[in-house]
Write a protein that holds these residues in place. Structure first.
Motif, PDB file in Angstrom:
ATOM      1  N   ILE A 256       0.842  -1.207   0.000  1.00 38.37           N
ATOM      2  CA  ILE A 256       0.000   0.000   0.000  1.00 38.37           C
ATOM      3  C   ILE A 256       0.871   1.248   0.000  1.00 38.37           C
ATOM      4  CG2 ILE A 256      -1.706   1.320   1.326  1.00 38.37           C
ATOM      5  CD1 ILE A 256      -2.764  -1.356   2.381  1.00 38.37           C
ATOM      6  N   SER A 257       1.965   1.211   0.756  1.00 37.82           N
ATOM      7  CA  SER A 257       2.887   2.351   0.811  1.00 37.82           C
ATOM      8  C   SER A 257       3.484   2.647  -0.559  1.00 37.82           C
ATOM      9  CB  SER A 257       3.999   2.065   1.821  1.00 37.82           C
ATOM     10  OG  SER A 257       5.017   3.041   1.740  1.00 37.82           O
ATOM     11  N   LEU A 258       3.976   1.612  -1.236  1.00 34.38           N
ATOM     12  CA  LEU A 258       4.546   1.809  -2.571  1.00 34.38           C
ATOM     13  C   LEU A 258       3.495   2.327  -3.542  1.00 34.38           C
ATOM     14  CD1 LEU A 258       6.868  -1.308  -3.084  1.00 34.38           C
ATOM     15  CD2 LEU A 258       7.542   1.037  -2.559  1.00 34.38           C
ATOM     16  N   LEU A 259       2.308   1.739  -3.500  1.00 32.89           N
ATOM     17  CA  LEU A 259       1.241   2.154  -4.416  1.00 32.89           C
ATOM     18  C   LEU A 259       0.848   3.610  -4.172  1.00 32.89           C
ATOM     19  CD1 LEU A 259      -0.801   1.361  -6.610  1.00 32.89           C
ATOM     20  CD2 LEU A 259      -2.346   0.612  -4.780  1.00 32.89           C
ATOM     21  N   GLY A 260       0.662   3.980  -2.901  1.00 35.34           N
ATOM     22  CA  GLY A 260       0.241   5.342  -2.577  1.00 35.34           C
ATOM     23  C   GLY A 260       1.287   6.382  -2.924  1.00 35.34           C
ATOM     24  N   ASN A 261       2.539   6.123  -2.531  1.00 32.52           N
ATOM     25  CA  ASN A 261       3.594   7.108  -2.784  1.00 32.52           C
ATOM     26  C   ASN A 261       3.943   7.213  -4.258  1.00 32.52           C
ATOM     27  OD1 ASN A 261       4.531   8.226  -0.097  1.00 32.52           O
ATOM     28  ND2 ASN A 261       4.622   6.050   0.348  1.00 32.52           N
ATOM     29  N   CYS A 262       3.927   6.094  -4.967  1.00 33.18           N
ATOM     30  CA  CYS A 262       4.173   6.150  -6.412  1.00 33.18           C
ATOM     31  C   CYS A 262       3.043   6.867  -7.130  1.00 33.18           C
ATOM     32  CB  CYS A 262       4.362   4.737  -6.971  1.00 33.18           C
ATOM     33  SG  CYS A 262       5.921   3.961  -6.497  1.00 33.18           S
ATOM     34  N   THR A 263       1.815   6.733  -6.624  1.00 30.69           N
ATOM     35  CA  THR A 263       0.681   7.461  -7.202  1.00 30.69           C
ATOM     36  C   THR A 263       0.866   8.962  -7.047  1.00 30.69           C
ATOM     37  OG1 THR A 263      -0.846   5.620  -6.767  1.00 30.69           O
ATOM     38  CG2 THR A 263      -1.819   7.798  -7.098  1.00 30.69           C
ATOM     39  N   VAL A 264       1.300   9.384  -5.850  1.00 27.87           N
ATOM     40  CA  VAL A 264       1.561  10.809  -5.623  1.00 27.87           C
ATOM     41  C   VAL A 264       2.632  11.313  -6.580  1.00 27.87           C
ATOM     42  CG1 VAL A 264       2.508  12.487  -3.993  1.00 27.87           C
ATOM     43  CG2 VAL A 264       0.830  10.817  -3.214  1.00 27.87           C
ATOM     44  N   LEU A 265       3.722  10.561  -6.724  1.00 24.25           N
ATOM     45  CA  LEU A 265       4.809  10.972  -7.623  1.00 24.25           C
ATOM     46  C   LEU A 265       4.321  11.040  -9.066  1.00 24.25           C
ATOM     47  CD1 LEU A 265       7.739   8.845  -6.124  1.00 24.25           C
ATOM     48  CD2 LEU A 265       7.456  11.326  -5.967  1.00 24.25           C
ATOM     49  N   PHE A 266       3.523  10.066  -9.485  1.00 19.49           N
ATOM     50  CA  PHE A 266       3.036  10.036 -10.860  1.00 19.49           C
ATOM     51  C   PHE A 266       2.094  11.198 -11.151  1.00 19.49           C
ATOM     52  CE2 PHE A 266      -0.405   8.770 -13.748  1.00 19.49           C
ATOM     53  CZ  PHE A 266       0.330   8.587 -14.919  1.00 19.49           C
ATOM     54  N   VAL A 267       1.124  11.405 -10.254  1.00 13.91           N
ATOM     55  CA  VAL A 267       0.117  12.449 -10.485  1.00 13.91           C
ATOM     56  C   VAL A 267       0.764  13.829 -10.478  1.00 13.91           C
ATOM     57  CG1 VAL A 267      -1.933  13.561  -9.544  1.00 13.91           C
ATOM     58  CG2 VAL A 267      -1.789  11.067  -9.594  1.00 13.91           C
ATOM     59  N   VAL A 268       1.614  14.100  -9.492  1.00 16.13           N
ATOM     60  CA  VAL A 268       2.272  15.417  -9.433  1.00 16.13           C
ATOM     61  C   VAL A 268       3.207  15.597 -10.620  1.00 16.13           C
ATOM     62  CG1 VAL A 268       3.830  16.879  -8.099  1.00 16.13           C
ATOM     63  CG2 VAL A 268       2.076  15.548  -6.925  1.00 16.13           C
ATOM     64  N   GLY A 269       3.863  14.509 -11.032  1.00 13.43           N
ATOM     65  CA  GLY A 269       4.804  14.618 -12.153  1.00 13.43           C
ATOM     66  C   GLY A 269       4.145  14.832 -13.495  1.00 13.43           C
ATOM     67  N   THR A 270       2.891  14.382 -13.634  1.00 13.10           N
ATOM     68  CA  THR A 270       2.219  14.489 -14.934  1.00 13.10           C
ATOM     69  C   THR A 270       1.254  15.662 -15.026  1.00 13.10           C
ATOM     70  OG1 THR A 270       0.576  12.883 -14.140  1.00 13.10           O
ATOM     71  CG2 THR A 270       2.415  12.027 -15.460  1.00 13.10           C
ATOM     72  N   GLU A 271       0.877  16.238 -13.896  1.00 14.55           N
ATOM     73  CA  GLU A 271      -0.076  17.349 -13.893  1.00 14.55           C
ATOM     74  C   GLU A 271       0.670  18.679 -13.699  1.00 14.55           C
ATOM     75  OE1 GLU A 271      -3.297  17.755 -14.364  1.00 14.55           O
ATOM     76  OE2 GLU A 271      -3.732  15.644 -14.772  1.00 14.55           O
ATOM     77  N   GLN A 272       0.704  19.495 -14.737  1.00 17.50           N
ATOM     78  CA  GLN A 272       1.413  20.767 -14.647  1.00 17.50           C
ATOM     79  C   GLN A 272       0.774  21.718 -13.637  1.00 17.50           C
ATOM     80  OE1 GLN A 272       1.951  22.530 -18.483  1.00 17.50           O
ATOM     81  NE2 GLN A 272       3.494  21.035 -19.126  1.00 17.50           N
ATOM     82  N   THR A 273      -0.522  21.560 -13.388  1.00 14.29           N
ATOM     83  CA  THR A 273      -1.189  22.434 -12.416  1.00 14.29           C
ATOM     84  C   THR A 273      -0.710  22.156 -10.986  1.00 14.29           C
ATOM     85  OG1 THR A 273      -3.018  20.838 -12.257  1.00 14.29           O
ATOM     86  CG2 THR A 273      -3.263  22.663 -13.829  1.00 14.29           C
ATOM     87  N   LEU A 274      -0.034  21.037 -10.790  1.00 16.08           N
ATOM     88  CA  LEU A 274       0.481  20.685  -9.457  1.00 16.08           C
ATOM     89  C   LEU A 274       1.967  21.008  -9.302  1.00 16.08           C
ATOM     90  CD1 LEU A 274      -1.299  17.255  -8.813  1.00 16.08           C
ATOM     91  CD2 LEU A 274      -2.046  19.548  -8.169  1.00 16.08           C
ATOM     92  N   TYR A 275       2.525  21.738 -10.266  1.00 15.62           N
ATOM     93  CA  TYR A 275       3.936  22.143 -10.150  1.00 15.62           C
ATOM     94  C   TYR A 275       4.027  23.337  -9.201  1.00 15.62           C
ATOM     95  CZ  TYR A 275       5.176  19.096 -14.077  1.00 15.62           C
ATOM     96  OH  TYR A 275       5.389  18.004 -14.903  1.00 15.62           O
ATOM     97  N   LYS A 276       3.741  23.073  -7.962  1.00 20.32           N
ATOM     98  CA  LYS A 276       3.744  24.104  -6.932  1.00 20.32           C
ATOM     99  C   LYS A 276       4.619  23.639  -5.774  1.00 20.32           C
ATOM    100  CE  LYS A 276      -1.082  25.262  -8.035  1.00 20.32           C
ATOM    101  NZ  LYS A 276      -2.466  25.290  -7.511  1.00 20.32           N
TER     102      LYS A 276
END
Length: 318
Positions: free
Chosen positions: A39-59
């Protein structure tokens, strides 16, 4: 590993015993270990993926979330896979160099995580107490510099630990009653005077935890003062909501860390298996819950994760 200048007097391996007294239950203990780690790997990798692919989250706030996710992955991965090898396959041996390397990475990741939490507290302070200057005080470049500074601090603080131990003579007993190579547990395997090692580990723990907690407390003290000066109840609620996730993550991270560090040195009355289980929870629970807490409490991130989940679950999507 030559980097630690290991003495040729004893080139054998250490033995990690797992959880003493609960050897027969290792296979059952492995179930929550493997579940939490997955669950830890899935959750943290999801955060990295979503933030890395969404330019609106480049904050800055989301860059800090990525740093926290990376430290969480590093902490749990430095401990859990070896623990599962012990539980599942009885692979208890670890080379001295491998043990010292594991010790370095798990403690360095812990110190780095503390630095990230301090930076997050500063981020919340600026966002609430000086919002008009937020973009100039904290930008992505400055966050990257603060992250690099935290990494340098972690390496400089932790590197002397394995270097000091590598110069000590080994005892005949190579059995470490633990699931991973904790600094104090490994230090007890050496027959030389380890007073310096003990003092250095204690000083680093106190400096990192006490100093970082003081900085976090200062940030939140200023935040509380600012919030009480706001007349609008709605503004009160909004300001406090922005801090809730960070406070939860901070409590989950520092509480088991302090308990593990203190009981290792002063908790002789605590049963070894209780201490070891709680010490392992420090590398399991916070990395698993951190992305969940921020995913639930941060609307923008929650919406983006929901968007990607919907895309994957919807039939006919590519």
């Amino acid at each position: 590993m030559a980097v630690f200048n290991l003495t040729p007097a004893d080139p054998s391996t250490f033995t990690l015993s797992g959880i003493p007294g609960l050897e027969t239950a290792h296979i059952w203990i492995s179930i929550p270990f493997s579940t939490f780690y997955t669950i830890s790997l899935l959750g943290n990798c999801t955060v990295l993926f979503v933030v890395g692919t969404e330019q609106t989250l480049y904050k800055p706030m989301y860059q800090l979330l990525c740093m926290l996710a990376l430290t969480d992955i590093s902490m749990s991965t430095s401990v859990v896979p070896k623990a599962l090898c012990i539980f599942w396959f009885n692979l208890k041996g670890i080379t001295v160099g491998g043990c010292l390397t594991q010790m370095f990475f798990l403690h360095a990741a812990s110190v780095m995580q503390s630095a990230v939490l301090v930076t997050m507290a500063f981020d919340r302070y600026v966002a609430i107490c000086d919002p008009l200057r937020y973009a100039t005080i904290l930008n992505n470049a400055r966050i990257a510099k603060l992250g690099l500074l935290g990494l340098i601090r972690a390496v400089l603080f932790i590197l002397p630990m394995p270097l000091l131990l590598s110069r000590q003579p080994f005892c005949a007993n190579h059995i470490i009653p633990h699931t991973y190579c904790d600094h104090i547990a490994v230090a007890k395997m050496f027959c030389g005077d380890i007073t310096v090692n003990r003092l250095y580990g204690l000083v680093i723990a106190l400096v990192v935890v006490v100093l970082d907690l003081m900085l976090i407390a200062l940030s939140y003290g200023l935040i509380i003062r600012t919030v009480f000066r706001i007349s609008s109840k709605k503004a009160h609620q909004k300001a406090l909501n922005t801090c809730t996730a960070h406070i939860c993550v901070m409590l989950m991270s520092y509480t088991p860390c302090l308990f593990s560090s203190l009981t290792h040195r002063f908790g002789q009355g605590i049963a070894p298996h209780i201490h070891i289980i709680l010490a392992n929870l420090y590398f399991l629970i916070p990395p698993m819950l951190n992305p969940i807490i921020y995913g639930v409490k941060t609307k923008e991130l929650r919406d983006k994760v929901g968007k990607y989940t919907f895309r994957m679950c919807s039939p006919g999507t590519t």
